[in-house]
Design a protein around this motif. Structure first.
Motif, PDB file in Angstrom:
ATOM      1  N   UNK A  14       0.672  -1.012   0.222  1.00 29.40           N
ATOM      2  CA  UNK A  14       0.051   0.184  -0.170  1.00 29.40           C
ATOM      3  C   UNK A  14       1.140   1.524  -0.213  1.00 29.40           C
ATOM      4  N   UNK A  15       0.740   2.277  -1.092  1.00 29.44           N
ATOM      5  CA  UNK A  15       1.437   3.295  -0.408  1.00 29.44           C
ATOM      6  C   UNK A  15       0.783   4.596  -0.677  1.00 29.44           C
ATOM      7  N   UNK A  16       1.473   5.714  -0.335  1.00 28.80           N
ATOM      8  CA  UNK A  16       0.816   7.211   0.015  1.00 28.80           C
ATOM      9  C   UNK A  16      -0.387   7.449  -1.645  1.00 28.80           C
ATOM     10  N   UNK A  17      -1.047   7.969  -1.986  1.00 31.84           N
ATOM     11  CA  UNK A  17      -1.818   8.019  -3.394  1.00 31.84           C
ATOM     12  C   UNK A  17      -0.751  10.308  -3.196  1.00 31.84           C
ATOM     13  N   UNK A  18      -0.100   9.748  -4.345  1.00 36.32           N
ATOM     14  CA  UNK A  18       0.706  11.278  -4.640  1.00 36.32           C
ATOM     15  C   UNK A  18       0.349  11.282  -6.617  1.00 36.32           C
ATOM     16  N   UNK A  19      -1.021  12.466  -6.929  1.00 37.76           N
ATOM     17  CA  UNK A  19      -0.906  12.849  -8.562  1.00 37.76           C
ATOM     18  C   UNK A  19       0.448  13.383  -8.903  1.00 37.76           C
ATOM     19  N   UNK A  20       0.846  12.974 -10.060  1.00 40.23           N
ATOM     20  CA  UNK A  20       2.095  13.849 -10.456  1.00 40.23           C
ATOM     21  C   UNK A  20       1.472  15.343 -10.448  1.00 40.23           C
ATOM     22  N   UNK A  21       0.105  15.254 -11.310  1.00 38.36           N
ATOM     23  CA  UNK A  21      -0.306  16.358 -11.188  1.00 38.36           C
ATOM     24  C   UNK A  21      -0.937  17.081 -10.089  1.00 38.36           C
ATOM     25  N   UNK A  22      -0.436  17.976  -9.134  1.00 43.53           N
ATOM     26  CA  UNK A  22      -1.660  18.370  -8.126  1.00 43.53           C
ATOM     27  C   UNK A  22      -2.721  18.685  -8.420  1.00 43.53           C
ATOM     28  N   UNK A  24      -4.437  16.840  -9.857  1.00 48.62           N
ATOM     29  CA  UNK A  24      -5.172  16.643 -11.495  1.00 48.62           C
ATOM     30  C   UNK A  24      -4.843  14.683 -11.326  1.00 48.62           C
ATOM     31  N   UNK A  25      -5.605  13.584 -11.565  1.00 44.04           N
ATOM     32  CA  UNK A  25      -5.406  12.510 -11.706  1.00 44.04           C
ATOM     33  C   UNK A  25      -5.897  11.564 -13.144  1.00 44.04           C
ATOM     34  N   UNK A  26      -4.685  11.200 -14.126  1.00 41.65           N
ATOM     35  CA  UNK A  26      -4.623  10.235 -14.853  1.00 41.65           C
ATOM     36  C   UNK A  26      -4.830   8.770 -15.009  1.00 41.65           C
ATOM     37  N   UNK A  27      -6.603   9.054 -15.337  1.00 40.77           N
ATOM     38  CA  UNK A  27      -6.050   6.710 -15.153  1.00 40.77           C
ATOM     39  C   UNK A  27      -6.666   6.416 -15.883  1.00 40.77           C
ATOM     40  N   UNK A  58     -14.511  12.789  -5.616  1.00 46.67           N
ATOM     41  CA  UNK A  58     -15.112  13.123  -4.021  1.00 46.67           C
ATOM     42  C   UNK A  58     -14.015  13.829  -3.074  1.00 46.67           C
ATOM     43  N   UNK A  59     -12.873  13.278  -4.170  1.00 48.21           N
ATOM     44  CA  UNK A  59     -11.353  14.069  -2.837  1.00 48.21           C
ATOM     45  C   UNK A  59     -11.326  15.437  -2.584  1.00 48.21           C
ATOM     46  N   UNK A  60     -11.420  15.686  -4.174  1.00 44.82           N
ATOM     47  CA  UNK A  60     -11.524  17.080  -5.249  1.00 44.82           C
ATOM     48  C   UNK A  60     -10.157  16.797  -5.810  1.00 44.82           C
ATOM     49  N   UNK A  61     -10.015  15.572  -6.711  1.00 43.64           N
ATOM     50  CA  UNK A  61      -9.293  15.762  -8.053  1.00 43.64           C
ATOM     51  C   UNK A  61     -10.350  15.734  -9.013  1.00 43.64           C
ATOM     52  N   UNK A  62      -9.732  16.408 -10.079  1.00 46.51           N
ATOM     53  CA  UNK A  62      -9.875  16.750 -11.523  1.00 46.51           C
ATOM     54  C   UNK A  62      -9.343  15.238 -12.112  1.00 46.51           C
ATOM     55  N   UNK A  63     -10.399  14.165 -12.556  1.00 45.25           N
ATOM     56  CA  UNK A  63      -9.918  12.743 -13.165  1.00 45.25           C
ATOM     57  C   UNK A  63     -10.073  12.803 -14.729  1.00 45.25           C
ATOM     58  N   UNK A  64      -9.388  12.657 -15.172  1.00 42.64           N
ATOM     59  CA  UNK A  64      -8.792  11.963 -16.667  1.00 42.64           C
ATOM     60  C   UNK A  64      -9.304  10.703 -16.594  1.00 42.64           C
ATOM     61  N   UNK A  65     -10.630  10.505 -16.555  1.00 46.18           N
ATOM     62  CA  UNK A  65     -10.784   8.578 -17.140  1.00 46.18           C
ATOM     63  C   UNK A  65     -10.976   7.899 -17.950  1.00 46.18           C
ATOM     64  N   UNK A  66      -9.863   7.107 -18.461  1.00 44.76           N
ATOM     65  CA  UNK A  66     -10.366   6.932 -19.911  1.00 44.76           C
ATOM     66  C   UNK A  66      -9.872   5.280 -19.942  1.00 44.76           C
ATOM     67  N   UNK A  67     -11.655   4.990 -20.779  1.00 42.56           N
ATOM     68  CA  UNK A  67     -11.645   3.470 -20.718  1.00 42.56           C
ATOM     69  C   UNK A  67     -11.499   3.040 -21.714  1.00 42.56           C
ATOM     70  N   UNK A  68     -11.116   2.706 -22.447  1.00 43.35           N
ATOM     71  CA  UNK A  68     -11.035   2.347 -23.397  1.00 43.35           C
ATOM     72  C   UNK A  68     -12.083   1.391 -24.605  1.00 43.35           C
TER      73      UNK A  68
END
Length: 501
Positions: A14-22, A24-27, A58-68
């Motif tokens: 388990x690791x603390x999650x830190x996004x690359x760009x504060x 924002x999350x790319x998934x 919910x945590x406040x991230x702007x998420x780009x969610x790509x699902x092919x």
RNA sequence: GGUUUCGUGGCCGAGUGGCUAGGCAGAGCUCUGCAAAAGCUCGUACAGCAGUUCGAAUCUGCUCGAAACCUCCA
């Protein structure tokens, strides 16, 4: 508040999650191959990552969610002949390939909506990104990690492993496979392969004349390999390195392993920070698979039309059932368990609706012990979700709150036991998590105003009959309505309510 | 054979080295004209055998058993 921790398949910790760009999350999540109807196996990853998507927001991230959408067809790597699943199925169903793909894409979307999954922000198709895939393959060839053979292109796994092992990035690092051990045992040279090595995988496959789906490429007409689409599309929309890559555990090897290799060669950086894999499902203890003859399509699940099913199951029951288990555990689908989930969800939902009926005017809680306990349970919602999305624990807490809510509503518990502030928190948290983060919906049938009026009339008549002690009439109304699926409930205060089954 | 997981009360399932998970089912009670619903109470589980430890379901080893991946699969 605690920080979000996720289990990273790569580090097995388990690791603390830190996004690359504060902020924002790319998934990226591997989507379905639309060569057939979606089945129960598709439910788990897409619901799991829908929760991840919702919770990150919910945590406040702007998420780009790509699902092919894989609409180009995979081929069997070990098979004697390359086989395009979509081409094959299209011939079988006498449909244009894109017609077939459209049909199953639509059904897939229909099922995703039924589960109340939020649409990904980008849903790219493999066929729409042939250019990008070819571009990526060219880069890999130019860098010397792929070779051309008879119009096909293969990734040179051994070379990659030799070079990148020295950088601490051996092939197999995700799935824990050590290449050398496996290569030695590769004695089955039964087919005169175009591959130099058993472990090499296709980036591009030359299309046999009968292939319907084919594109021009620098190496002739063909179609892309199994793994390259995800690398190409993830790179295009999320960049060389992005935060989360998700999918089923079965994809760890070889699919995700190959993605890592391809992308690392192309982009000179490992593509993914956090790999998240959901575990598989079983049906009555057995793996779901064609060989077991127990593949349950989602249409069958929702209709109950399958030998393994004793009844139809609502999509929300499935969603709830999946949430009751941690995503990294295997989950066994059986009728008893599903029925239990259905009842549990109904109970939870009724209590949730009862929340609207209770009020507190107390500035200070009349029952401080209970008040404190409730606040604690509510605050743990976030804590548990932060601990690698432990939805099961959040649900357990919700069920501990159910008797409190019902107790207040039925006046077993002091109306002011909870302070107004705590009650407000309770209402807010429940709404946020049940509807927002978990995406649950009511599965009880909703009547229209006419039905509602009719039932209220019958309830009035029953009430009058009871006052006259005319139990024959009152019981008749109750029993006949029950038979019709309308359950009457006598409330503590003498009023009556009903639910539609 | 290799790589991974996992074995928890009737069923499904969380879980941390010491403190009740929870759901469903079942039993009793309260409420009720009777039911239902709701509420309260209850089972004292952690595959087996050793070991580490003051203490283990949770750590280690072994045994037994199950599953997944290594081949298309979520």
């Amino acid at each position: 508040m605690t920080q979000l921790k996720v289990y990273n398949s790569l580090s097995r910790k388990k690791e603390v999650f830190e996004s690359i760009t504060p902020g924002h999350v790319g998934m990226y999540v591997c989507g379905p191959t639309v060569s057939g109807e979606s089945h129960l196996g598709h439910a788990r990853p897409f619901i799991t990552f829908d929760i991840v998507f919702r919770y990150l927001q919910y945590l406040g991230y702007k998420v780009r969610y790509v699902r092919n959408i894989t609409d180009a067809g995979h081929f069997e790597e070990e098979g004697r002949e390359a086989e395009d699943k979509i081409s094959k199925k299209a011939l079988l169903e006498k449909l244009e390939p894109m017609e077939l793909v459209q049909k199953y894409t639509n059904m897939y979307h229909w099922a995703m909506r039924a589960f109340n999954n939020i649409d990904p922000t980008i849903e790219p198709t493999a066929t729409g990104h042939i250019v990008e895939q070819i571009g990526m393959i060219e880069k890999i060839i130019a860098d010397g990690y792929a070779y051309v053979a008879n119009g096909s292109v293969y990734f040179d796994v051994e070379k990659y492993n030799d070079v990148f092992s020295k950088k601490g990035l051996p092939y197999g690092m995700l799935s824990g496979r050590i290449l050398d051990d496996q290569l030695d045992s590769t004695r089955e040279l039964e087919n005169r392969d175009e591959k130099r090595n058993h472990r090499d995988f296709a980036l591009w496959k030359n299309a046999a004349p009968e292939h319907i789906m084919r594109w021009k490429s620098p190496w002739g007409e063909g179609f892309p390999g199994w793994h390259i689409e995800c690398s190409a599309m993830a790179t295009k929309y999320l960049g060389a390195q992005f935060d989360i890559h998700g999918g089923g555990m079965d994809l760890q090897f070889p699919h995700h392993e190959c993605e890592i290799a391809q992308s690392t060669v192309c982009n000179h950086v490992t593509p993914v920070r956090y790999w998240i894999h959901n575990n598989m499902i079983t049906i009555n203890g057995k793996k779901m698979g064609k060989s077991y003859n127990n593949v349950i399509k989602l249409t069958e699940l929702f209709s109950g039309n399958h030998p393994a099913l004793e009844q139809a199951y609502h999509p929300m029951t499935i969603r709830f059932f999946i949430l009751q288990t941690h995503y990294r555990s295997t989950l066994d689908f059986g009728n008893d368990a599903l029925k239990a989930a259905e009842k549990g969800l109904k109970r939870l939902w009724e209590a949730y609706e009862n929340l609207d009926k209770i009020q507190s005017s107390a500035a200070n809680a009349a029952d401080t012990e209970l008040d404190t306990k409730c606040v604690g349970l509510l605050n743990e919602f976030d804590e548990f979700m932060n601990d690698d999305f432990n939805t099961a624990k959040v649900l357990a807490n919700m069920f501990e709150l159910v008797p409190v809510i019902n107790g207040i509503k039925d006046k077993h518990i002091n109306q002011n036991a909870l302070s107004a502030g705590t009650l407000k928190l309770l209402k807010e948290k429940m709404k946020t998590f049940i509807e927002g983060v978990f995406g649950l919906q009511n599965i009880m049938e909703q009547g229209n105003s006419k039905i509602d009026g009719v039932i209220h009339l019958l309830m009035e008549i029953r009430k009058e009959a009871k006052l006259r002690k005319d139990y024959v009439t009152s019981d008749k109304i109750r029993n006949e309505l029950t038979a019709l699926g309308v359950q009457l409930k006598d409330e503590k205060d003498g009023s009556m309510s009903y639910t539609l089954a």
